[in-house]
Motif scaffolding. Structure first.
Motif, PDB file in Angstrom:
ATOM      1  N   GLN A 199      46.900  12.906  -0.189  1.00  0.00           N
ATOM      2  CA  GLN A 199      48.093  13.768   0.043  1.00  0.00           C
ATOM      3  C   GLN A 199      47.498  14.667  -1.435  1.00  0.00           C
ATOM      4  O   GLN A 199      48.625  15.187  -2.248  1.00  0.00           O
ATOM      5  CB  GLN A 199      49.594  13.234  -0.762  1.00  0.00           C
ATOM      6  N   ASN A 200      46.245  14.182  -1.938  1.00  0.00           N
ATOM      7  CA  ASN A 200      45.726  14.785  -3.159  1.00  0.00           C
ATOM      8  C   ASN A 200      46.318  14.382  -4.201  1.00  0.00           C
ATOM      9  O   ASN A 200      46.286  15.098  -5.076  1.00  0.00           O
ATOM     10  CB  ASN A 200      46.129  16.003  -3.108  1.00  0.00           C
ATOM     11  N   LEU A 201      46.726  13.128  -4.384  1.00  0.00           N
ATOM     12  CA  LEU A 201      47.546  12.622  -5.623  1.00  0.00           C
ATOM     13  C   LEU A 201      46.319  11.866  -6.522  1.00  0.00           C
ATOM     14  O   LEU A 201      45.974  11.308  -5.487  1.00  0.00           O
ATOM     15  CB  LEU A 201      49.258  11.527  -5.322  1.00  0.00           C
ATOM     16  N   THR A 202      46.416  11.253  -7.333  1.00  0.00           N
ATOM     17  CA  THR A 202      45.815  10.472  -8.164  1.00  0.00           C
ATOM     18  C   THR A 202      46.854   9.260  -7.974  1.00  0.00           C
ATOM     19  O   THR A 202      47.832   8.698  -9.100  1.00  0.00           O
ATOM     20  CB  THR A 202      45.845  11.088 -10.057  1.00  0.00           C
ATOM     21  N   VAL A 203      45.763   7.983  -7.808  1.00  0.00           N
ATOM     22  CA  VAL A 203      46.633   6.932  -7.707  1.00  0.00           C
ATOM     23  C   VAL A 203      45.650   6.606  -8.930  1.00  0.00           C
ATOM     24  O   VAL A 203      44.579   6.022  -9.005  1.00  0.00           O
ATOM     25  CB  VAL A 203      46.286   6.547  -6.466  1.00  0.00           C
ATOM     26  N   ASN A 204      46.682   5.406  -9.747  1.00  0.00           N
ATOM     27  CA  ASN A 204      46.457   4.244 -11.254  1.00  0.00           C
ATOM     28  C   ASN A 204      47.076   3.107 -10.886  1.00  0.00           C
ATOM     29  O   ASN A 204      47.853   3.830 -11.162  1.00  0.00           O
ATOM     30  CB  ASN A 204      46.382   5.718 -12.041  1.00  0.00           C
ATOM     31  N   PRO A 205      46.330   2.212 -11.052  1.00  0.00           N
ATOM     32  CA  PRO A 205      45.354   1.961 -10.657  1.00  0.00           C
ATOM     33  C   PRO A 205      44.714   2.604  -8.573  1.00  0.00           C
ATOM     34  O   PRO A 205      45.510   2.464  -7.423  1.00  0.00           O
ATOM     35  CB  PRO A 205      44.047   0.580 -10.571  1.00  0.00           C
ATOM     36  N   PRO A 206      43.580   3.136  -8.652  1.00  0.00           N
ATOM     37  CA  PRO A 206      43.012   2.918  -7.039  1.00  0.00           C
ATOM     38  C   PRO A 206      42.434   2.087  -6.738  1.00  0.00           C
ATOM     39  O   PRO A 206      41.962   1.863  -6.228  1.00  0.00           O
ATOM     40  CB  PRO A 206      42.260   4.410  -7.541  1.00  0.00           C
ATOM     41  N   ILE A 207      43.687   1.339  -5.894  1.00  0.00           N
ATOM     42  CA  ILE A 207      42.778   0.311  -5.668  1.00  0.00           C
ATOM     43  C   ILE A 207      44.023  -0.484  -4.393  1.00  0.00           C
ATOM     44  O   ILE A 207      44.977   0.594  -3.989  1.00  0.00           O
ATOM     45  CB  ILE A 207      42.637  -0.873  -6.594  1.00  0.00           C
TER      46      ILE A 207
ATOM     47  N   SER B 270      50.254  14.023 -10.996  1.00  0.00           N
ATOM     48  CA  SER B 270      49.182  14.709 -10.491  1.00  0.00           C
ATOM     49  C   SER B 270      49.620  16.013 -10.072  1.00  0.00           C
ATOM     50  O   SER B 270      49.551  17.260  -8.974  1.00  0.00           O
ATOM     51  CB  SER B 270      48.798  14.188  -9.157  1.00  0.00           C
ATOM     52  N   ASN B 271      50.665  16.487 -10.948  1.00  0.00           N
ATOM     53  CA  ASN B 271      50.826  17.950 -11.836  1.00  0.00           C
ATOM     54  C   ASN B 271      51.891  18.046 -10.733  1.00  0.00           C
ATOM     55  O   ASN B 271      51.900  19.557 -10.172  1.00  0.00           O
ATOM     56  CB  ASN B 271      49.559  18.720 -11.952  1.00  0.00           C
ATOM     57  N   ARG B 272      52.760  17.685  -9.992  1.00  0.00           N
ATOM     58  CA  ARG B 272      53.732  17.633  -8.695  1.00  0.00           C
ATOM     59  C   ARG B 272      55.340  17.516 -10.040  1.00  0.00           C
ATOM     60  O   ARG B 272      55.390  16.764 -10.657  1.00  0.00           O
ATOM     61  CB  ARG B 272      53.956  16.643  -8.197  1.00  0.00           C
ATOM     62  N   THR B 273      56.131  18.340  -9.167  1.00  0.00           N
ATOM     63  CA  THR B 273      57.799  18.535 -10.171  1.00  0.00           C
ATOM     64  C   THR B 273      58.279  17.872  -9.428  1.00  0.00           C
ATOM     65  O   THR B 273      58.185  16.686  -7.979  1.00  0.00           O
ATOM     66  CB  THR B 273      58.032  19.742  -9.978  1.00  0.00           C
ATOM     67  N   VAL B 274      59.605  17.426 -10.062  1.00  0.00           N
ATOM     68  CA  VAL B 274      60.465  16.186 -10.083  1.00  0.00           C
ATOM     69  C   VAL B 274      60.794  16.351  -8.174  1.00  0.00           C
ATOM     70  O   VAL B 274      61.080  15.935  -7.109  1.00  0.00           O
ATOM     71  CB  VAL B 274      61.791  16.033 -10.636  1.00  0.00           C
ATOM     72  N   GLU B 275      61.080  18.144  -7.470  1.00  0.00           N
ATOM     73  CA  GLU B 275      61.694  18.472  -6.484  1.00  0.00           C
ATOM     74  C   GLU B 275      60.896  18.059  -5.798  1.00  0.00           C
ATOM     75  O   GLU B 275      60.826  17.841  -4.569  1.00  0.00           O
ATOM     76  CB  GLU B 275      61.490  19.898  -6.770  1.00  0.00           C
ATOM     77  N   GLN B 276      59.070  18.643  -6.048  1.00  0.00           N
ATOM     78  CA  GLN B 276      58.301  18.034  -5.012  1.00  0.00           C
ATOM     79  C   GLN B 276      58.329  15.922  -4.735  1.00  0.00           C
ATOM     80  O   GLN B 276      58.022  15.742  -3.630  1.00  0.00           O
ATOM     81  CB  GLN B 276      57.063  18.034  -5.515  1.00  0.00           C
ATOM     82  N   ALA B 277      57.994  15.243  -5.716  1.00  0.00           N
ATOM     83  CA  ALA B 277      58.925  14.049  -5.360  1.00  0.00           C
ATOM     84  C   ALA B 277      59.738  13.805  -4.568  1.00  0.00           C
ATOM     85  O   ALA B 277      59.235  12.420  -4.637  1.00  0.00           O
ATOM     86  CB  ALA B 277      58.586  13.561  -6.982  1.00  0.00           C
ATOM     87  N   LEU B 278      60.954  14.004  -5.119  1.00  0.00           N
ATOM     88  CA  LEU B 278      61.811  14.187  -3.662  1.00  0.00           C
ATOM     89  C   LEU B 278      61.380  14.160  -2.359  1.00  0.00           C
ATOM     90  O   LEU B 278      62.468  13.158  -1.603  1.00  0.00           O
ATOM     91  CB  LEU B 278      63.197  14.799  -4.639  1.00  0.00           C
TER      92      LEU B 278
END
Length: 357
Positions: free
Chosen positions: A141-149, A197-205
């Motif tokens: 989904q082009n999201l940054t995952v931390n930690p990437p494991i 990942s610079n998404r909004t809360v609306e997008q997170a919902l």
């Protein structure tokens, strides 16, 4: 419930922070029948899944090369309150899981990655930073995952599946009849990754139903593997924690509730918890012979914010990280984490609601 919360907090006055105060979330009344005659617990083991609210050391034992150097919570002041040294727990002392184990007369639950551990009285698959959704999905989904494991709920369930033969060796079909399974919380790290990942809360919902589906499928998988008692935790008010408050800070006071929490951030938790309750109701109906116990994070945190003095907390620091940098209003700096050189804990952690943000 507030009375039981107050009693628990008074008893553990030297055990601060949001994580440890969440002992209260696990209302022991929900385990009615956990003790049989003679005061002995019917539970002989605890099997835990989750994130940093339950990790007793898995992330710090993660194999290289993901973490070539020590993680911040491998340093003091982590562990200072109870153990006197860092243990891999992302707090200053014990976790809810530790208090549950003590209440049931069981030893602290060892992390799965601890080589040579005795898992006869339980095993902990929780990993700090673990999301409900898989790394492959989130990165897709082009999201940054931390930690990437690969530490998601799915991955933890795979670990469980791998270990099950040794856990059940010589025990027959009812292997987990006296095991207490603890699921979660899950979801908060998914939202953190999405928002960072610079998404909004609306997008997170949009991701909330997927997260709840992952949790409910995980519970069902445990039932199918023989679990008879499962605690399922809801998610805490995301809009009340320092990273989200710092990242989404706004000069518009209308965006904050009376506690100072971000209304938009708390929408995520309310939505997830509402859907999760619906799924648990369905699972209880489908599997009537399994005891599915709900445990709350969301409402107790709001109770602490409503009446901090009632719980021995400092009303002026409820939204501040006790160990952090940057000072008020949240004492949180993404580049100066607790455990880093020069980052200190405040003088009296026992009066703090949140440990490191």
């Amino acid at each position: 419930q507030l009375t039981s919360i107050k009693q628990a907090l008074v008893q553990q006055r030297k055990q601060p922070s949001m994580r440890t105060a969440f002992l209260l979330l696990f209302n022991l009344a929900c385990l009615r029948g956990a003790y049989s005659g003679g005061g002995r617990s019917r539970f002989t083991s605890i099997i835990s899944f989750g994130d940093s609210y339950a990790d007793t050391g898995n992330l710090v034992m993660w194999p290289e090369p993901f973490f070539p150097g020590p993680l911040p919570f491998e340093n003091l002041p982590y562990g200072q309150t109870f153990f006197g040294h860092p243990t891999g727990r992302v707090t200053d002392g014990r976790l809810v899981l530790d208090f549950i184990a003590e209440a049931l007369g069981l030893p602290f639950v060892p992390p799965y990655l601890a080589k040579g551990s005795n898992f006869s009285a339980g095993v902990n698959f929780a990993v700090a930073g673990a999301p409900a959704l898989t790394l492959t999905y989130l990165q897709g989904q082009n999201l940054t995952v931390n930690p990437p494991i690969n530490s998601s709920l799915h991955d933890q369930l795979e670990w469980f599946q791998k270990l099950k033969p040794s856990l059940c060796k010589g025990q027959g079909a009812d292997c987990f009849g006296s095991s207490l399974f603890i699921m979660g919380e899950f979801g908060s790290n998914d939202y953190r990754n999405i928002l960072m990942s610079n998404r909004t809360v609306e997008q997170a919902l949009v991701y909330v139903p997927l997260i709840v589906d992952s949790i409910s499928r995980g519970v069902e998988r445990l039932i199918q593997q023989g679990a008879k008692y499962i605690v399922v935790a809801d998610v805490f008010p995301t809009g009340c924690i320092p990273p989200i408050l710092t990242m989404l800070a706004s000069p518009n006071k209308v965006k904050y509730d009376r506690h100072g929490c971000l209304k938009s951030g708390n929408r995520l938790g309310r939505y997830q918890n509402s859907l999760l309750r619906q799924w648990i109701k369905l699972l209880r109906h489908e599997y009537p012979h399994t005891k599915i116990i709900t445990a709350e994070y969301y409402r107790p945190v709001l109770a602490f914010l409503d009446m901090p003095g009632h719980f021995g907390l400092n009303s002026s620091t409820t939204l501040l990280a006790c160990c952090g940098a940057g000072g008020p209003p949240y004492n949180y700096d993404f580049d100066s984490e607790c455990g880093r050189p020069g980052v200190m804990a405040r003088a009296d952690p026992s009066q703090a609601l949140q440990w490191d943000g």
